[in-house]
Write a protein that holds these residues in place. Structure first.
Motif, PDB file in Angstrom:
ATOM      1  N   MET A   1       0.854  -1.178   0.000  1.00  0.00           N
ATOM      2  CA  MET A   1       0.000   0.000   0.000  1.00  0.00           C
ATOM      3  C   MET A   1       0.896   1.236   0.000  1.00  0.00           C
ATOM      4  SD  MET A   1      -2.939   1.166   2.743  1.00  0.00           S
ATOM      5  CE  MET A   1      -3.726  -0.394   2.712  1.00  0.00           C
ATOM      6  N   SER A   2       0.558   2.166  -0.819  1.00  0.00           N
ATOM      7  CA  SER A   2       1.372   3.362  -0.943  1.00  0.00           C
ATOM      8  C   SER A   2       1.006   4.372   0.143  1.00  0.00           C
ATOM      9  CB  SER A   2       1.171   3.986  -2.322  1.00  0.00           C
ATOM     10  OG  SER A   2      -0.129   4.514  -2.418  1.00  0.00           O
ATOM     11  N   TRP A   3       1.802   5.401   0.231  1.00  0.00           N
ATOM     12  CA  TRP A   3       1.536   6.441   1.232  1.00  0.00           C
ATOM     13  C   TRP A   3       0.241   7.170   0.936  1.00  0.00           C
ATOM     14  CZ3 TRP A   3       1.126  11.504  -0.253  1.00  0.00           C
ATOM     15  CH2 TRP A   3       1.570  11.811  -1.524  1.00  0.00           C
ATOM     16  N   LEU A   4      -0.126   7.242  -0.353  1.00  0.00           N
ATOM     17  CA  LEU A   4      -1.379   7.893  -0.730  1.00  0.00           C
ATOM     18  C   LEU A   4      -2.586   7.103  -0.202  1.00  0.00           C
ATOM     19  CD1 LEU A   4      -2.627  10.244  -2.246  1.00  0.00           C
ATOM     20  CD2 LEU A   4      -2.595   8.846  -4.312  1.00  0.00           C
ATOM     21  N   GLY A   5      -2.506   5.783  -0.256  1.00  0.00           N
ATOM     22  CA  GLY A   5      -3.570   4.946   0.288  1.00  0.00           C
ATOM     23  C   GLY A   5      -3.726   5.119   1.782  1.00  0.00           C
ATOM     24  N   ILE A   6      -2.613   5.223   2.487  1.00  0.00           N
ATOM     25  CA  ILE A   6      -2.657   5.425   3.940  1.00  0.00           C
ATOM     26  C   ILE A   6      -3.282   6.775   4.270  1.00  0.00           C
ATOM     27  CG2 ILE A   6      -1.224   5.685   5.999  1.00  0.00           C
ATOM     28  CD1 ILE A   6       0.694   3.637   4.718  1.00  0.00           C
ATOM     29  N   VAL A   7      -2.917   7.799   3.515  1.00  0.00           N
ATOM     30  CA  VAL A   7      -3.494   9.127   3.735  1.00  0.00           C
ATOM     31  C   VAL A   7      -5.003   9.106   3.475  1.00  0.00           C
ATOM     32  CG1 VAL A   7      -3.535  11.502   2.859  1.00  0.00           C
ATOM     33  CG2 VAL A   7      -1.352  10.375   3.291  1.00  0.00           C
ATOM     34  N   VAL A   8      -5.431   8.412   2.434  1.00  0.00           N
ATOM     35  CA  VAL A   8      -6.859   8.328   2.115  1.00  0.00           C
ATOM     36  C   VAL A   8      -7.612   7.591   3.223  1.00  0.00           C
ATOM     37  CG1 VAL A   8      -8.524   7.291   0.516  1.00  0.00           C
ATOM     38  CG2 VAL A   8      -6.564   8.557  -0.368  1.00  0.00           C
ATOM     39  N   ILE A   9      -7.048   6.524   3.751  1.00  0.00           N
ATOM     40  CA  ILE A   9      -7.686   5.780   4.837  1.00  0.00           C
ATOM     41  C   ILE A   9      -7.801   6.639   6.089  1.00  0.00           C
ATOM     42  CG2 ILE A   9      -7.364   3.855   6.446  1.00  0.00           C
ATOM     43  CD1 ILE A   9      -6.294   2.241   4.090  1.00  0.00           C
ATOM     44  N   ILE A  10      -6.731   7.340   6.434  1.00  0.00           N
ATOM     45  CA  ILE A  10      -6.769   8.208   7.618  1.00  0.00           C
ATOM     46  C   ILE A  10      -7.786   9.332   7.432  1.00  0.00           C
ATOM     47  CG2 ILE A  10      -5.414   9.868   8.960  1.00  0.00           C
ATOM     48  CD1 ILE A  10      -3.007   8.012   8.528  1.00  0.00           C
ATOM     49  N   LEU A  11      -7.816   9.927   6.257  1.00  0.00           N
ATOM     50  CA  LEU A  11      -8.789  10.983   5.967  1.00  0.00           C
ATOM     51  C   LEU A  11     -10.222  10.445   6.010  1.00  0.00           C
ATOM     52  CD1 LEU A  11      -9.173  13.955   5.149  1.00  0.00           C
ATOM     53  CD2 LEU A  11      -9.070  13.195   2.767  1.00  0.00           C
ATOM     54  N   GLY A  12     -10.435   9.254   5.493  1.00  0.00           N
ATOM     55  CA  GLY A  12     -11.763   8.635   5.541  1.00  0.00           C
ATOM     56  C   GLY A  12     -12.210   8.356   6.964  1.00  0.00           C
ATOM     57  N   LEU A  13     -11.312   7.856   7.794  1.00  0.00           N
ATOM     58  CA  LEU A  13     -11.649   7.614   9.201  1.00  0.00           C
ATOM     59  C   LEU A  13     -11.966   8.918   9.927  1.00  0.00           C
ATOM     60  CD1 LEU A  13      -9.038   4.862  10.122  1.00  0.00           C
ATOM     61  CD2 LEU A  13     -11.508   4.585   9.875  1.00  0.00           C
ATOM     62  N   TYR A  14     -11.206   9.957   9.650  1.00  0.00           N
ATOM     63  CA  TYR A  14     -11.453  11.256  10.272  1.00  0.00           C
ATOM     64  C   TYR A  14     -12.827  11.804   9.872  1.00  0.00           C
ATOM     65  CZ  TYR A  14     -11.032  16.244  11.226  1.00  0.00           C
ATOM     66  OH  TYR A  14     -11.263  17.519  11.658  1.00  0.00           O
ATOM     67  N   LEU A  15     -13.147  11.728   8.573  1.00  0.00           N
ATOM     68  CA  LEU A  15     -14.436  12.223   8.105  1.00  0.00           C
ATOM     69  C   LEU A  15     -15.589  11.384   8.641  1.00  0.00           C
ATOM     70  CD1 LEU A  15     -13.561  13.174   4.422  1.00  0.00           C
ATOM     71  CD2 LEU A  15     -13.919  14.706   6.366  1.00  0.00           C
ATOM     72  N   ALA A  16     -15.403  10.081   8.766  1.00  0.00           N
ATOM     73  CA  ALA A  16     -16.444   9.227   9.341  1.00  0.00           C
ATOM     74  C   ALA A  16     -16.681   9.596  10.804  1.00  0.00           C
ATOM     75  CB  ALA A  16     -16.042   7.758   9.217  1.00  0.00           C
TER      76      ALA A  16
END
Length: 64
Positions: A1-16
């Motif tokens: 998993m790339s760093w972009l995927g990790i950032v997207v997951i963290i951003l998704g968790l924050y928004l949820a």
């Protein structure tokens, strides 16, 4: 998993997490408004909460 995927997951968790907070705040405000109406309606001569819910309920007289 790339760093972009990790950032997207963290951003998704924050928004949820934020969305759950907003939904809970809306639910609490709805509870406050309904409670205030339930308490104040008899004092102000307004229809009771059960009558309001009955009027706003589904139309059972209509045949599909």
């Amino acid at each position: 998993m790339s760093w972009l995927g990790i950032v997207v997951i963290i951003l998704g968790l924050y928004l949820a997490f934020k969305l759950v907070g907003v939904v809970l705040k809306l639910a609490m405000w709805a509870l406050v408004v309904v409670g205030a109406y339930w308490f104040l309606a008899p004092l102000l001569g307004w229809p009771e909460l059960a009558e309001v819910v009955y009027v706003l309920g589904p139309d059972t007289d209509r045949v599909l």
